[in-house]
Design a protein around this motif. Structure first.
Motif, PDB file in Angstrom:
ATOM      1  N   VAL A 119       0.828  -1.067   0.018  1.00 21.94           N
ATOM      2  CA  VAL A 119      -0.090   0.039   0.109  1.00 21.94           C
ATOM      3  C   VAL A 119       0.872   1.235   0.081  1.00 21.94           C
ATOM      4  N   GLU A 120       0.732   2.150  -0.886  1.00 20.97           N
ATOM      5  CA  GLU A 120       1.318   3.203  -0.883  1.00 20.97           C
ATOM      6  C   GLU A 120       0.586   4.494  -1.152  1.00 20.97           C
ATOM      7  N   VAL A 121       0.717   5.459  -0.232  1.00 21.50           N
ATOM      8  CA  VAL A 121      -0.111   6.522  -0.304  1.00 21.50           C
ATOM      9  C   VAL A 121       0.678   7.842  -0.151  1.00 21.50           C
ATOM     10  N   THR A 122       0.691   8.739  -1.237  1.00 21.79           N
ATOM     11  CA  THR A 122       1.578   9.845  -1.382  1.00 21.79           C
ATOM     12  C   THR A 122       0.568  11.176  -1.333  1.00 21.79           C
ATOM     13  N   ALA A 123       1.341  12.354  -1.038  1.00 26.98           N
ATOM     14  CA  ALA A 123       0.337  13.493  -1.346  1.00 26.98           C
ATOM     15  C   ALA A 123       0.662  14.104  -2.560  1.00 26.98           C
ATOM     16  N   ILE A 124      -0.423  14.623  -3.087  1.00 30.61           N
ATOM     17  CA  ILE A 124      -0.394  15.297  -4.548  1.00 30.61           C
ATOM     18  C   ILE A 124      -0.161  16.821  -3.881  1.00 30.61           C
ATOM     19  N   ASP A 125       0.806  17.616  -4.772  1.00 25.03           N
ATOM     20  CA  ASP A 125       1.108  18.933  -4.357  1.00 25.03           C
ATOM     21  C   ASP A 125       1.434  19.509  -3.029  1.00 25.03           C
ATOM     22  N   ASP A 126       0.502  20.066  -2.338  1.00 25.95           N
ATOM     23  CA  ASP A 126       0.597  20.563  -1.105  1.00 25.95           C
ATOM     24  C   ASP A 126      -0.206  19.574  -0.066  1.00 25.95           C
ATOM     25  N   ALA A 127      -0.852  18.406  -0.514  1.00 29.19           N
ATOM     26  CA  ALA A 127      -1.563  17.905   0.532  1.00 29.19           C
ATOM     27  C   ALA A 127      -0.726  17.389   1.666  1.00 29.19           C
ATOM     28  N   SER A 128      -1.620  17.298   2.789  1.00 31.02           N
ATOM     29  CA  SER A 128      -1.093  16.928   4.127  1.00 31.02           C
ATOM     30  C   SER A 128      -2.268  16.488   5.078  1.00 31.02           C
ATOM     31  N   GLY A 129      -1.974  15.549   5.844  1.00 30.32           N
ATOM     32  CA  GLY A 129      -2.692  15.221   7.005  1.00 30.32           C
ATOM     33  C   GLY A 129      -2.450  13.833   7.630  1.00 30.32           C
ATOM     34  N   ALA A 130      -3.156  13.647   8.522  1.00 33.12           N
ATOM     35  CA  ALA A 130      -3.268  12.233   9.285  1.00 33.12           C
ATOM     36  C   ALA A 130      -4.121  11.259   8.330  1.00 33.12           C
ATOM     37  N   VAL A 131      -3.349  10.153   8.030  1.00 32.26           N
ATOM     38  CA  VAL A 131      -3.749   9.121   7.138  1.00 32.26           C
ATOM     39  C   VAL A 131      -3.896   7.822   7.704  1.00 32.26           C
TER      40      VAL A 131
END
Length: 139
Positions: A119-131
């Motif tokens: 499983v890979e989750v990456t932020a696009i552009d300036d996305a951020s948060g608790a995942v």
């Protein structure tokens, strides 16, 4: 095992199969109910562009069938999500990061018993948060 819901902001496989994912938007209630039953893998972390969530277990065993990856995010932006079981891979952008929390899911059909997952989750552009994410077998 239950899906860890966070509310604070803060792999290379050979011969990949053609993706067979279908996007699914879930309410928080549906996510909690489906994630609480039959979870196989779950994890969470704070995510931003420099800190993607990447988990891989090449020795895990998976029976043929349909699996659901449930993702939640409290933050802002769009996430690119990759989900692989054996050689079957699906990738999708999910617009789920919201300050009050957002949820989404994708299904993966695995046609034969398989080994390994990621499983890979990456932020696009300036996305951020608790995942957080959880994988469960459907049906």
């Amino acid at each position: 095992m239950a899906l860890l819901l966070l509310t604070a902001c803060g792999p290379s496989a050979e011969q990949m199969a053609v993706p067979t994912a279908s996007p699914v938007m879930l309410s928080p209630e549906e996510t909690a109910a489906t994630a609480a039953a039959q979870n196989i893998v779950a994890d969470a972390q704070v995510l931003d562009r420099e800190n993607p969530l990447r988990r891989e277990d090449p020795k895990s065993e998976w029976e043929a069938g349909r699996y659901r990856l449930i993702v939640s995010c409290s933050g802002n932006g769009v996430l690119r999500v990759g989900f692989r079981i054996g050689a079957t891979l699906a990738e999708q952008d999910l617009r789920i990061c919201q300050p009050a929390g957002g949820f989404g899911a994708m299904d993966l059909e695995v046609s034969a018993d398989s080994a390994g997952h990621s499983v890979e989750v990456t932020a696009i552009d300036d996305a951020s948060g608790a995942v957080a994410y959880a994988v469960r077998r459907k049906g």
